[in-house]
Design an enzyme around this catalytic site. Structure first.
Site, PDB file in Angstrom:
ATOM      1  N   ASP A  72       0.824  -1.227   0.000  1.00  0.00           N
ATOM      2  CA  ASP A  72       0.000   0.000   0.000  1.00  0.00           C
ATOM      3  C   ASP A  72       0.853   1.270   0.000  1.00  0.00           C
ATOM      4  OD1 ASP A  72      -2.159  -1.627   0.135  1.00  0.00           O
ATOM      5  OD2 ASP A  72      -2.542  -1.329   2.274  1.00  0.00           O
TER       6      ASP A  72
HETATM    7  P1  NAP Z   1       0.905  -3.974   3.122  1.00  0.00           P
HETATM    8  O1  NAP Z   1       0.245  -3.024   2.213  1.00  0.00           O
HETATM    9  O2  NAP Z   1       0.092  -4.635   4.165  1.00  0.00           O
HETATM   10  O3  NAP Z   1       1.596  -5.095   2.198  1.00  0.00           O
HETATM   11  C1  NAP Z   1       2.422  -6.070   2.727  1.00  0.00           C
HETATM   12  C2  NAP Z   1       2.872  -6.964   1.580  1.00  0.00           C
HETATM   13  O4  NAP Z   1       3.863  -7.827   2.117  1.00  0.00           O
HETATM   14  C3  NAP Z   1       1.755  -7.843   1.032  1.00  0.00           C
HETATM   15  O5  NAP Z   1       1.388  -7.430  -0.259  1.00  0.00           O
HETATM   16  C4  NAP Z   1       2.347  -9.280   1.044  1.00  0.00           C
HETATM   17  O6  NAP Z   1       2.241  -9.835  -0.285  1.00  0.00           O
HETATM   18  C5  NAP Z   1       3.814  -9.050   1.416  1.00  0.00           C
HETATM   19  N1  NAP Z   1       4.310 -10.083   2.339  1.00  0.00           N
HETATM   20  C6  NAP Z   1       3.699 -10.601   3.424  1.00  0.00           C
HETATM   21  N2  NAP Z   1       4.480 -11.521   4.008  1.00  0.00           N
HETATM   22  C7  NAP Z   1       5.623 -11.573   3.293  1.00  0.00           C
HETATM   23  C8  NAP Z   1       6.829 -12.317   3.398  1.00  0.00           C
HETATM   24  N3  NAP Z   1       7.004 -13.238   4.372  1.00  0.00           N
HETATM   25  N4  NAP Z   1       7.811 -12.113   2.484  1.00  0.00           N
HETATM   26  C9  NAP Z   1       7.629 -11.211   1.482  1.00  0.00           C
HETATM   27  N5  NAP Z   1       6.517 -10.457   1.333  1.00  0.00           N
HETATM   28  C10 NAP Z   1       5.524 -10.645   2.231  1.00  0.00           C
HETATM   29  O7  NAP Z   1       2.143  -3.300   3.871  1.00  0.00           O
HETATM   30  P2  NAP Z   1       2.689  -1.802   3.831  1.00  0.00           P
HETATM   31  O8  NAP Z   1       3.039  -1.407   2.442  1.00  0.00           O
HETATM   32  O9  NAP Z   1       3.738  -1.761   4.880  1.00  0.00           O
HETATM   33  O10 NAP Z   1       1.448  -0.909   4.244  1.00  0.00           O
HETATM   34  C11 NAP Z   1       0.944  -0.840   5.577  1.00  0.00           C
HETATM   35  C12 NAP Z   1      -0.570  -0.787   5.589  1.00  0.00           C
HETATM   36  O11 NAP Z   1      -1.036  -0.767   6.947  1.00  0.00           O
HETATM   37  C13 NAP Z   1      -1.097   0.472   4.925  1.00  0.00           C
HETATM   38  O12 NAP Z   1      -2.335   0.195   4.306  1.00  0.00           O
HETATM   39  C14 NAP Z   1      -1.299   1.399   6.114  1.00  0.00           C
HETATM   40  O13 NAP Z   1      -2.222   2.444   5.862  1.00  0.00           O
HETATM   41  C15 NAP Z   1      -1.825   0.414   7.125  1.00  0.00           C
HETATM   42  N6  NAP Z   1      -1.692   0.983   8.471  1.00  0.00           N
HETATM   43  C16 NAP Z   1      -0.490   1.044   9.067  1.00  0.00           C
HETATM   44  C17 NAP Z   1      -0.368   1.690  10.288  1.00  0.00           C
HETATM   45  C18 NAP Z   1       0.951   1.851  10.988  1.00  0.00           C
HETATM   46  O14 NAP Z   1       0.963   2.455  12.045  1.00  0.00           O
HETATM   47  N7  NAP Z   1       2.025   1.304  10.455  1.00  0.00           N
HETATM   48  C19 NAP Z   1      -1.500   2.237  10.892  1.00  0.00           C
HETATM   49  C20 NAP Z   1      -2.723   2.132  10.267  1.00  0.00           C
HETATM   50  C21 NAP Z   1      -2.797   1.494   9.054  1.00  0.00           C
HETATM   51  P3  NAP Z   1       2.278 -11.428  -0.474  1.00  0.00           P
HETATM   52  O15 NAP Z   1       1.172 -11.971   0.347  1.00  0.00           O
HETATM   53  O16 NAP Z   1       2.124 -11.631  -1.942  1.00  0.00           O
HETATM   54  O17 NAP Z   1       3.616 -11.893   0.016  1.00  0.00           O
END
Ligand code: NAP
Length: 461
Positions: free
Chosen positions: A388
């Site tokens: 994301d």
């Molecule tokens: P993400 O959008 O959740 O994507 C994580 C990606 O990691 C997935 O597409 C997954 O694809 C891949 N993945 C999972 N396990 C894996 C592994 N073992 N090896 C390799 N790849 C792996 O993560 P992000 O880009 O960090 O975004 C964070 C999300 O959380 C955002 O939507 C954000 O708004 C939300 N959020 C975060 C917070 C905060 O405080 N950090 C707070 C509120 C909301 P595969 O399954 O194909 O591997």
């Protein structure tokens, strides 16, 4: 003499809490801040233990031993990836303690024919109401994050109206109890409704939004503790509770800002539900898979490489492997930087904590505003389990549910390599056009495993 000692230890505790919070506002001083806060907590406990109203230490020592054992077990055995749900559980414990203190004060007073002043009843009611709803809300947040119940928003027709009606009734009883204190059945009805409201509040919120909700619940738990401080006339509880309450609230607002979403949207928007994801449309084209050797050659002969970690880095526990690859590249003369999105992962500072654990120098970490102008001059951007936070739809597609969310512009690099296991979506449940761009190559597999093999391949390149 004893009173002076208590007041002095509470004052010291409060100073340490404030210094601790200040330290935690920067990754470099965060560990020191944590230790200062621990000293503060120790001072507060020592001050409380010498209180002259304590008649027996049996229950206090029992509580201390059980609490310390549970805390130790959580500190030792809970992995970094489970930190968000661990935090949710701690909030539930803290809030439950605050609610129980209020309930027992009320029961003790009215059970023995006593009477509470209106001002005390206001603080007590506030404490019990917030404490109760935070308990069940945090427990449901824990269950969602741990995968014990479905993490997607649970919604039904008229949900917001029903929740508002329940909240109004609960607050109505609270106001009545302040005006006419003493009704035991009404008091317990308010407690019960607050417990139910906590569950209903968190039900429509998806796991992706849970960190925002948790820091909001943290804020409620803090305010409940501050109210407890008023009830018990305990200054350190008032100060610590207020610090907790407001820092939690500010953190929630900062997270919303980093996602370009309003608090109302987080609380009532059911983000990530079938309805919002369906509105995002589908992606045309194919993803280009690349080989390990191709990627190793690209990296080995690059001038500048930027790693962009995300939630996948945390699940794979790939922080040490990414550091090893960076070391190998730097030894070959490649400039290596890390682009850190404020909400990458599942909690604020998630990536900073993981990379610090792997001893990645803080000077190599770049915030979104610092690194974005550097992507056009980056030879290879390596996306490690992020989705994301690198989705260009947020920048280019006004109808996307994440439109306007600041992202890392990796697609503007000369080449992008995405490390992920397969076609899995990010937490928003949205498709990512980055993976379909000609500039992007997909290297499938577990991030830790892929990075470890890349270290070897780059050394041989
Ligand atoms: P993400 O959008 O959740 O994507 C994580 C990606 O990691 C997935 O597409 C997954 O694809 C891949 N993945 C999972 N396990 C894996 C592994 N073992 N090896 C390799 N790849 C792996 O993560 P992000 O880009 O960090 O975004 C964070 C999300 O959380 C955002 O939507 C954000 O708004 C939300 N959020 C975060 C917070 C905060 O405080 N950090 C707070 C509120 C909301 P595969 O399954 O194909 O591997």
């Amino acid at each position: 003499m004893r009173t002076y000692f208590i007041e002095f230890s509470y004052l010291l505790a409060s100073v340490f809490f404030i210094l601790g919070l200040k330290g935690m506002s920067h990754p470099e001083s965060a560990k020191r801040g944590m230790h200062l806060a621990e000293i503060g907590m120790l001072m507060a406990i020592i001050g409380t233990l010498v209180h002259h109203e304590i008649v027996s230490f049996t229950w206090i020592i029992t509580g201390l031993v059980i609490g310390s054992l549970v805390g130790l077990a959580m500190g030792v055995w809970v992995p970094m990836t489970a930190m968000p749900q661990r935090t949710a559980l701690s909030h539930a414990f803290g809030a439950f303690a605050a609610a129980l203190v209020g309930i027992s004060e009320f029961y003790r007073t009215y059970g023995s024919g006593g009477h509470l002043e209106r001002i005390t009843m206001s603080a007590l009611g506030f404490e019990v109401m917030l404490g109760s709803l935070t308990t069940t809300g945090s427990l449901l947040a824990f269950a969602k994050l741990q995968g014990l119940v479905r993490g997607t928003p649970m919604t039904y027709k008229g949900q917001n109206i029903f929740n508002m009606a329940l909240l109004t009734i609960t607050v109505g009883i609270f106001i009545y109890l302040v005006a006419v204190p003493g009704s035991m059945p009404l008091f317990f009805a308010m407690v019960g409704l607050a417990f139910v409201f906590g569950l209903l509040l968190v039900m429509p919120i998806g796991s992706a939004d849970m960190p925002v909700v948790m820091s909001l619940l943290n804020s409620y738990a803090g305010l409940a503790s501050a109210a407890t401080g008023f009830v018990l006339n305990n200054k350190v509880l008032i100060i610590a509770g207020t610090l907790d309450g407001f820092s939690g609230f500010i953190l929630s607002i900062l997270m919303c800002r980093a996602m370009n979403r309003s608090m109302t949207n987080v609380l009532f928007g059911a983000f990530g539900s079938a309805a919002t994801v369906a509105g995002a449309g589908t992606q045309e084209g194919t993803m280009r898979e690349v080989s390990m050797d191709d990627v190793a050659t690209q990296l080995a002969y690059a001038h500048k490489v930027v790693f962009v970690p995300g939630y996948g880095l945390a699940t794979a526990q790939a922080q040490h492997a990414v550091r090893e690859l960076a070391d190998v590249l730097e030894r070959r003369g490649v400039t290596v930087k890390y682009g850190i999105h404020p909400v990458a992962g599942r909690m604020p500072g998630h990536m900073n904590v993981l990379l610090a654990e792997a001893n990645v120098p803080y000077s190599s970490l770049y915030e979104l505003e610092q690194i974005n102008p550097e992507f056009p001059t980056t030879d290879v951007a390596v996306v490690v389990g992020a989705n994301d936070v690198v989705n260009p739809d947020a920048r280019e597609n006004p109808s996307s549910p994440i439109a306007g969310m600041p992202i890392l512009d990796v697609d503007r690099s000369k080449s992008v390599i995405v490390l992920k296991r397969g076609q899995g979506k990010g937490f928003s449940g949205l498709e990512n056009p980055l993976f379909f761009k000609p500039v992007t190559g997909m290297l499938y597999g577990d991030a830790k495993d892929t990075l470890t093999r890349l270290v070897q391949a780059v050394q041989e390149a």
